[in-house]
Write a protein that holds these residues in place. Structure first.
Motif, PDB file in Angstrom:
ATOM      1  N   HIS A 113      50.551  61.585  72.786  1.00  0.00           N
ATOM      2  CA  HIS A 113      49.457  62.352  73.395  1.00  0.00           C
ATOM      3  C   HIS A 113      48.112  61.847  72.871  1.00  0.00           C
ATOM      4  N   ASP A 161      50.448  73.717  66.377  1.00  0.00           N
ATOM      5  CA  ASP A 161      49.343  74.685  66.340  1.00  0.00           C
ATOM      6  C   ASP A 161      48.415  74.573  67.548  1.00  0.00           C
ATOM      7  N   ALA A 162      48.197  73.356  68.014  1.00  0.00           N
ATOM      8  CA  ALA A 162      47.326  73.196  69.183  1.00  0.00           C
ATOM      9  C   ALA A 162      48.146  73.319  70.466  1.00  0.00           C
ATOM     10  N   ARG A 163      49.455  73.451  70.307  1.00  0.00           N
ATOM     11  CA  ARG A 163      50.408  73.527  71.418  1.00  0.00           C
ATOM     12  C   ARG A 163      50.263  72.362  72.393  1.00  0.00           C
ATOM     13  N   PRO A 165      51.910  70.129  74.804  1.00  0.00           N
ATOM     14  CA  PRO A 165      53.146  70.467  75.526  1.00  0.00           C
ATOM     15  C   PRO A 165      54.189  69.345  75.501  1.00  0.00           C
ATOM     16  N   ARG A 167      56.048  67.691  77.923  1.00  0.00           N
ATOM     17  CA  ARG A 167      56.055  67.656  79.383  1.00  0.00           C
ATOM     18  C   ARG A 167      55.678  66.266  79.852  1.00  0.00           C
TER      19      ARG A 167
ATOM     20  N   MET B   1      50.363  82.887  76.249  1.00  0.00           N
ATOM     21  CA  MET B   1      49.077  82.205  76.354  1.00  0.00           C
ATOM     22  C   MET B   1      48.446  82.071  74.977  1.00  0.00           C
ATOM     23  N   LYS B   2      47.684  81.021  74.841  1.00  0.00           N
ATOM     24  CA  LYS B   2      47.045  80.736  73.572  1.00  0.00           C
ATOM     25  C   LYS B   2      45.538  80.703  73.799  1.00  0.00           C
ATOM     26  N   TYR B   4      41.796  79.064  72.864  1.00  0.00           N
ATOM     27  CA  TYR B   4      41.145  77.863  72.331  1.00  0.00           C
ATOM     28  C   TYR B   4      39.642  78.078  72.342  1.00  0.00           C
ATOM     29  N   ASP B  87      48.668  75.720  77.257  1.00  0.00           N
ATOM     30  CA  ASP B  87      48.899  74.690  76.245  1.00  0.00           C
ATOM     31  C   ASP B  87      47.660  73.813  76.123  1.00  0.00           C
ATOM     32  N   LEU B  88      47.722  72.810  75.242  1.00  0.00           N
ATOM     33  CA  LEU B  88      46.549  71.984  74.979  1.00  0.00           C
ATOM     34  C   LEU B  88      46.095  71.236  76.235  1.00  0.00           C
ATOM     35  N   ASP B  89      47.049  70.764  77.048  1.00  0.00           N
ATOM     36  CA  ASP B  89      46.655  70.020  78.243  1.00  0.00           C
ATOM     37  C   ASP B  89      45.770  70.869  79.155  1.00  0.00           C
ATOM     38  N   LEU B  92      42.428  71.254  77.480  1.00  0.00           N
ATOM     39  CA  LEU B  92      41.650  70.007  77.561  1.00  0.00           C
ATOM     40  C   LEU B  92      41.064  69.828  78.952  1.00  0.00           C
ATOM     41  N   GLU B  93      41.788  70.299  79.952  1.00  0.00           N
ATOM     42  CA  GLU B  93      41.293  70.167  81.323  1.00  0.00           C
ATOM     43  C   GLU B  93      40.000  70.985  81.489  1.00  0.00           C
ATOM     44  N   PRO B 110      42.412  75.021  68.631  1.00  0.00           N
ATOM     45  CA  PRO B 110      43.256  76.202  68.872  1.00  0.00           C
ATOM     46  C   PRO B 110      42.879  77.334  67.928  1.00  0.00           C
ATOM     47  N   HIS B 113      45.112  83.418  65.746  1.00  0.00           N
ATOM     48  CA  HIS B 113      45.667  84.656  66.290  1.00  0.00           C
ATOM     49  C   HIS B 113      44.730  85.122  67.389  1.00  0.00           C
TER      50      HIS B 113
END
Lengths: 391, 116
Positions: A113, A161-163, A165, A167, B1-2, B4, B87-89, B92-93, B110, B113
């Motif tokens: 990634h 932690d940043a998740r 994915p 995928r 869901m997270k 950021y 997620d991060l993707d 990032l988008e 991220p 909590h």
């Protein structure tokens, strides 16, 4: 009689697949790695007595999954949030029975990634997909084991932690993301080219084969595999027993691996039929031309023209100039070389030196060789230049 | 869901001229609106310049008050957006969209909590 070396072979072949499936089940790399290592430890005890199971990979995955579930349940009763989360994740996935779905592709996109540092991408890919130990990776990249261990821990921490994915990217992102994956595999290969680090080349080719099997419709994946096979085919000829480098033109072709050449050339032909050229395919095609004697330099120049069009860079232009010198003579090559801004690159001076020498301008050639020797990083490169330098 | 945090890093100094800023703010409003419509928007805000900051430090029983900002340097946090993403993707988008509008570096980080 089943030997531990047989199990080691199965380990290196199946580790990545097993970890990928377990990551999918538990959503956590550390749990997956630990479970798969546990399962192989059990295999080392059981298989020599009970014999090899019908599907070793399936056995490993099932055993790893069950052991991880047991362990997580024990931990979850002590109320560890992490264990509970992993169990919850495992519960939401259908159990992996029967033929194993190939999850490696997802995991390699995670490992490569762009949010991870390039060095971390390489290390993670070798660790998770290649099954190399932290110590092996550290040795291959000449860094202390503690440094490599820390790099891996930090990268896995960021994924969690940043998740990041697990995928395969959607179509719109695939070309960029696939380029990053291929760059990691090729970097592993080129790192392996330095003396004493050959196992990395084998690992890169194995990853390349896996990718080619998983993404048969991506021509650049095929191109990268072909490129690596063709370069690898000349390994035995590219250095003398004493470790001195031998230039392509001076190599003993008897030492080339004809099996790898045939395989690489067949892949190049497949790419040509597809006609969607990209940088790896073109470099593979150039190497395919070099694999036939005598080298058709006209063809090489044409291919470098193409490569320069898709990846305009002074290094590619330098390689093109070498081919032009073979077709039109050293003066034409030198004119192209002198126009390049590559003053800090040892091969720029090495190419200049060779062309000047061929033009009978030895005083200038000696100066260029000296600069090249000064800039070269590897001992073997410096030795080769010293041998070529006119005295 | 997270959750950021998308932080906007801004070079210190005077703000860009209104004719530069105005179209950026318009596009930013539109992006915030789209984030809200898609359920991604949690909070967003822009800061006054770093010289307006005040720093508090706990020392024993006391809390010292000094003129800010806390960090030295030529860039400071200029604003931020907190989003919800799978997620991060996905994060990032949104970050990519924000970077295109703002034309300043965006840090995507991220939250541990993130809940509200």
């Amino acid at each position: 009689m089943l030997l531990s070396t047989d199990i080691a072979l199965i380990f290196s072949q199946e580790y990545g697949r097993a970890v990928s499936v377990l990551v999918r089940v538990f959503g956590d790399i550390d749990i997956a790695e630990e479970a798969v290592q546990d399962a192989f430890a059990v295999a080392l005890r059981k298989w020599p007595e009970d014999g090899l199971p019908p599907s070793p990979a399936g056995w490993i995955i099932t055993t790893a999954r069950n052991r991880a579930l047991d362990r997580l349940r024990r931990e979850a009763t002590r109320d560890q949030r992490h264990a509970e989360a992993a169990l919850l994740h495992a519960g939401s996935e259908p159990p992996e029975e029967g033929p194993v779905r190939d999850e490696r592709l997802r995991l390699i996109f995670t490992c490569c990634h762009p949010a991870l540092a390039p060095a971390a991408r390489v290390a993670l890919t070798l660790r998770l997909l290649g099954g190399l130990s932290t110590a092996e990776i550290a040795r291959a990249f000449l860094v202390p084991e503690a440094t490599m261990a820390q790099r891996l821990v930090r990268a896995k921490g960021k994924i969690r932690d940043a998740r990041i994915p697990y995928r395969v990217p959607r179509d719109a992102d695939l070309p960029d993301r696939l380029r990053a994956v291929l760059a990691v595999v090729y970097l592993i290969f080129t790192e392996g080219y330095a003396a004493g680090r050959e196992p990395l080349c084998g690992e890169a080719i194995r990853l390349g084969r896996q990718l080619a099997g998983l993404m048969p419709d991506e021509p650049e994946v095929t191109g990268l595999l072909a490129l690596m096979l063709l370069v690898e085919s000349r390994r035995a000829a590219r250095a003398t027993g004493a470790g001195e480098l031998v230039l392509l033109a001076d190599q003993d072709r008897e030492l080339w691996d004809s099996g790898l050449i045939a395989e690489g050339q067949a892949l190049v032909r497949m790419c040509l039929r597809r006609n969607q050229p990209g940088p790896y395919q073109i470099q593979a095609a150039i190497n395919a031309v070099h694999s036939d004697a005598p080298t058709d330099w006209h063809q090489v120049v044409l291919l470098y023209d193409q490569l320069l069009a898709v990846t305009p860079s002074p290094v590619v232009a330098l390689n093109r100039a070498v081919a032009v010198a073979e077709v039109e003579g050293p003066a034409a090559g030198l004119e192209l070389v002198d126009a390049l801004d590559l003053d800090r690159y040892h091969l720029f001076h090495a190419v200049r030196a060779d062309l000047l020498h061929r033009l009978g301008r030895d005083a200038e050639a000696v100066r260029a060789y000296d600069t090249a020797i000064e800039l070269a990083e590897h001992v073997a490169d410096r030795d080769l230049l010293r041998r070529k330098r006119p005295t | 869901m997270k959750q950021y945090m998308l932080s906007i890093y801004q070079p210190d100094g005077p703000a860009p001229a209104p004719e530069v800023l105005e179209p950026i703010m318009r596009q930013l409003d539109a992006l915030n609106e789209e984030m809200r419509a898609k359920g991604a928007w949690v909070f967003a805000g822009g800061m006054h310049e770093p010289g307006t900051a005040t720093v508090l430090r706990s020392k024993g029983d006391e809390v010292l008050v000094t003129d800010g900002p806390f960090t030295e340097g030529r860039e400071h946090l200029g604003g931020f957006t907190i989003i919800r993403a799978a997620d991060l993707d996905e994060a990032l988008e949104w970050g990519r969209r924000l970077a295109k509008v703002i034309t300043l570096p965006i840090e995507v980080r991220p939250m541990q909590h993130g809940s509200c």
